[in-house]
Design a protein around this motif. Structure first.
Motif, mmCIF file in Angstrom:
data_model
loop_
_atom_site.group_PDB
_atom_site.id
_atom_site.type_symbol
_atom_site.label_atom_id
_atom_site.label_comp_id
_atom_site.label_asym_id
_atom_site.label_seq_id
_atom_site.Cartn_x
_atom_site.Cartn_y
_atom_site.Cartn_z
ATOM 1 N N GLY A 1 3.875 -2.783 8.869
ATOM 2 C CA GLY A 1 2.903 -2.872 7.787
ATOM 3 C C GLY A 1 2.811 -1.574 7.008
ATOM 4 N N ARG A 2 2.829 -0.466 7.718
ATOM 5 C CA ARG A 2 2.779 0.846 7.056
ATOM 6 C C ARG A 2 4.033 1.096 6.221
ATOM 7 N NH1 ARG A 2 0.627 4.696 11.909
ATOM 8 N NH2 ARG A 2 -1.431 3.736 12.099
ATOM 9 N N ARG B 1 5.969 -1.165 4.955
ATOM 10 C CA ARG B 1 5.945 -2.086 3.815
ATOM 11 C C ARG B 1 5.052 -1.532 2.706
ATOM 12 N NH1 ARG B 1 5.005 -7.929 5.551
ATOM 13 N NH2 ARG B 1 7.074 -7.516 6.379
ATOM 14 N N TRP B 2 3.842 -1.051 3.071
ATOM 15 C CA TRP B 2 2.938 -0.499 2.062
ATOM 16 C C TRP B 2 3.484 0.808 1.485
ATOM 17 C CZ3 TRP B 2 -0.352 -3.027 -0.574
ATOM 18 C CH2 TRP B 2 -0.987 -4.145 -0.035
ATOM 19 N N ILE C 1 5.981 -0.204 -1.108
ATOM 20 C CA ILE C 1 5.311 -0.683 -2.320
ATOM 21 C C ILE C 1 4.737 0.501 -3.105
ATOM 22 C CG2 ILE C 1 3.330 -2.003 -3.156
ATOM 23 C CD1 ILE C 1 3.858 -3.964 -0.834
ATOM 24 N N GLY C 2 4.117 1.432 -2.368
ATOM 25 C CA GLY C 2 3.556 2.618 -3.031
ATOM 26 C C GLY C 2 4.626 3.471 -3.686
#
Length: 89
Positions: free
Chosen positions: A13-14, A16-17, A20-21
């Motif tokens: 999850g980290r 992936r974010w 995206i960031g």
């Protein structure tokens, strides 16, 4: 084995974010650079238009001067042709 999957899931999850960031940051930087390029080009076009405006004003003044001289010469020419023909000016 199920313990390993549960431990790696929060990292996914980290990551992936973070991806995206990072993509959003690169996009914002690209837009900023593009905006700078566009404004620079617009400034150059504005300067060229200003110089063309000055040049057109100068040419307009030259044209008025030429028209005045031609009018004067036409008046003198017409005055001579009338006086040579015996007509009063």
């Amino acid at each position: 084995m199920s313990q390993m999957n549960t431990q790696h899931q929060p990292n996914n999850g980290r990551v992936r974010w973070a991806g995206i960031g990072l993509t959003a940051l690169i996009g914002i930087l690209a837009l900023t650079v593009q905006w700078g390029v566009v404004t620079t080009k617009l400034d150059q076009v504005g300067r060229q238009l200003d110089s063309l405006t000055v040049e057109i004003r100068s040419l307009r003044g030259d044209l008025v001067s030429i028209e005045r001289r031609v009018s004067y010469l036409e008046g003198r020419f017409n005055g001579r042709s009338h006086s040579q023909a015996g007509d009063p000016p």
